[in-house]
Scaffold this motif. Sequence first.
Motif, PDB file in Angstrom:
ATOM      1  N   ILE A 190     -48.527  73.016  57.125  1.00 46.19           N
ATOM      2  CA  ILE A 190     -49.134  74.243  57.654  1.00 46.19           C
ATOM      3  C   ILE A 190     -49.731  73.989  59.028  1.00 46.19           C
ATOM      4  CG2 ILE A 190     -51.013  75.899  57.297  1.00 46.19           C
ATOM      5  CD1 ILE A 190     -50.503  75.614  54.274  1.00 46.19           C
ATOM      6  N   THR A 213     -47.651  72.748  64.136  1.00 47.38           N
ATOM      7  CA  THR A 213     -47.333  73.956  64.922  1.00 47.38           C
ATOM      8  C   THR A 213     -45.862  74.066  65.267  1.00 47.38           C
ATOM      9  OG1 THR A 213     -47.911  72.767  66.953  1.00 47.38           O
ATOM     10  CG2 THR A 213     -49.653  74.076  65.897  1.00 47.38           C
ATOM     11  N   ASP A 235     -41.744  75.951  61.511  1.00 44.31           N
ATOM     12  CA  ASP A 235     -41.774  77.390  61.254  1.00 44.31           C
ATOM     13  C   ASP A 235     -41.530  77.737  59.790  1.00 44.31           C
ATOM     14  OD1 ASP A 235     -42.161  77.969  64.011  1.00 44.31           O
ATOM     15  OD2 ASP A 235     -40.012  77.640  64.345  1.00 44.31           O
ATOM     16  N   ALA A 236     -41.001  76.793  59.034  1.00 47.61           N
ATOM     17  CA  ALA A 236     -40.769  76.978  57.605  1.00 47.61           C
ATOM     18  C   ALA A 236     -40.880  75.622  56.938  1.00 47.61           C
ATOM     19  CB  ALA A 236     -39.398  77.600  57.341  1.00 47.61           C
ATOM     20  N   CYS A 275     -49.078  79.637  51.003  1.00 46.13           N
ATOM     21  CA  CYS A 275     -48.617  79.069  52.280  1.00 46.13           C
ATOM     22  C   CYS A 275     -48.244  80.189  53.261  1.00 46.13           C
ATOM     23  CB  CYS A 275     -47.418  78.169  52.031  1.00 46.13           C
ATOM     24  SG  CYS A 275     -46.708  77.461  53.528  1.00 46.13           S
ATOM     25  N   LYS A 335     -46.368  80.058  55.812  1.00 45.30           N
ATOM     26  CA  LYS A 335     -44.995  79.895  56.313  1.00 45.30           C
ATOM     27  C   LYS A 335     -44.023  80.016  55.149  1.00 45.30           C
ATOM     28  CE  LYS A 335     -46.635  76.651  59.853  1.00 45.30           C
ATOM     29  NZ  LYS A 335     -46.511  75.296  60.451  1.00 45.30           N
ATOM     30  N   LEU A 386     -35.388  82.121  58.580  1.00 47.25           N
ATOM     31  CA  LEU A 386     -35.955  82.249  59.929  1.00 47.25           C
ATOM     32  C   LEU A 386     -35.095  83.154  60.808  1.00 47.25           C
ATOM     33  CD1 LEU A 386     -37.132  78.570  60.548  1.00 47.25           C
ATOM     34  CD2 LEU A 386     -38.559  80.572  60.044  1.00 47.25           C
TER      35      LEU A 386
END
Length: 479
Positions: A40, A43, A46-47, A85, A87, A189
């Motif tokens: 998490i 940065t 993204d997944a 979560c 993401k 995504l």
Amino acid sequence: MSVHYQRHGNIGVIQITNPPVNALSHAVRSGLVNALEEGIADTEADALVVLAEGRTFIAGADIREFGKPPQAPLLPDVITQLEACPKPLIAALHGTALGGGLEVALGCHYRVALPGTRVGLPEVKLGLLPGAGGTQRLPRLTGVERALEMITSGRFVEAEEALEAGVIDAISSASTPLEAGLAVAKEILAGNQTPRITGKLPAPAANPRAIASTLKQLNQQSSELFSPFRIIEAIEACVTSDTLQEGLRRERELFLACMDSPQRAGLIHLFFAARNPHVIPGIENASAFHHVALIGEHPLFERLKKAAQRAGTTLTSEQSDATELCLLAPNATIQANAGCAVVALKEVGTDNDSDTPLRLVIAANDSLVELTKISAEPLVQQRAALTLKALRLNVVVSQQQSLMETMHAALQQSSASEARSSMEQASLRIAQEGFCYRESDIDLLAVEVLGYPRHLGGPHRQATLMDTSLPAARQEASP
């Protein structure tokens, strides 16, 4: 480390490494939380994908922790954090995802499985119910009727059925869980797939007909059991609770009630009894025989022939100089001083006793067979047991006299109303005479072969629980 995190491009991967079956030990639970926090905070990710190394996803709880005080983080809390979560979180399944393993997957936002994967919630077989959200999340995906059937039976579900039922979202043609998980993450995504956060799905529609049908079936077939009826209550709470959290609280109450049930202790006792009953204490470095002669004809021999190639065992119908082990069908004969280990088959309750050093006692349902040492050396018995195990037989070892025969004879001499007490008394005689290597072997055979009630844990367990004069060490208290 039991769990580690690394990034593949813009996708973070949480990988569980706890061989042999990636059980949910305290280290794995803590590792999942730590790796999730790392993912998490990353940065550039993204997944996230959760997967496991080795031959399987998570096959359930860690049996080494059975009976010990639970250590935080508890599994329900781990799964709550997974579900929260921010993401997209994908579970990539292979092998088996069972019990808490499936509950972990249900807490993720998308489930992809490799072909051949099996899922299930088998806690009922240990006198429990899924205690980490299984009774609340599975019905949201499958509906009440399917969830009731899956959880009260505890059966394993193949990937194709799991997809049809909504338990998983896709079956991947990828060759590894990593490839499958990364591919799905990229599709999500790109907006081509939509994740489903199970806990945010609406509660399933009420299905009083399915509830009534399951209750009727349980009352007819398993009225003496405790946990299946608590499972029904938990699934009813899934339907009627205003929030997921309320349903989870009710599930936890019912789970703890099952934990306190005497049936749970009995079923756990049998679970441990079924672990390696073919191993003779104190015999090390034994190996299976590889050249086996099947002398005569018997239906069991057909099963052995089907398993021989995978086991690397050469089977013949006649003895030769290479023969290491002979299995004799009832009424078959072999030359004296055969020069190999000899095992005579004996069907329980028949009079065809032989003077061979080893005897293989079999019953009609042959879920277990018993290899009794009459006069053979322990090492020879161990090698024979390993051979039969390699040929896909579930073997219990004993000495001097068959446990199965002794209990069967006690049953034959008693009325139906006295059957249980007769087996219990016989079990005490068996233990006193030293016919068993482990007293739990008595219970295993009695339940699996002779019909002693499973939820009681076996006749010897019951007899020793009732006889407080026996030393505590003999009572084999369940963990």
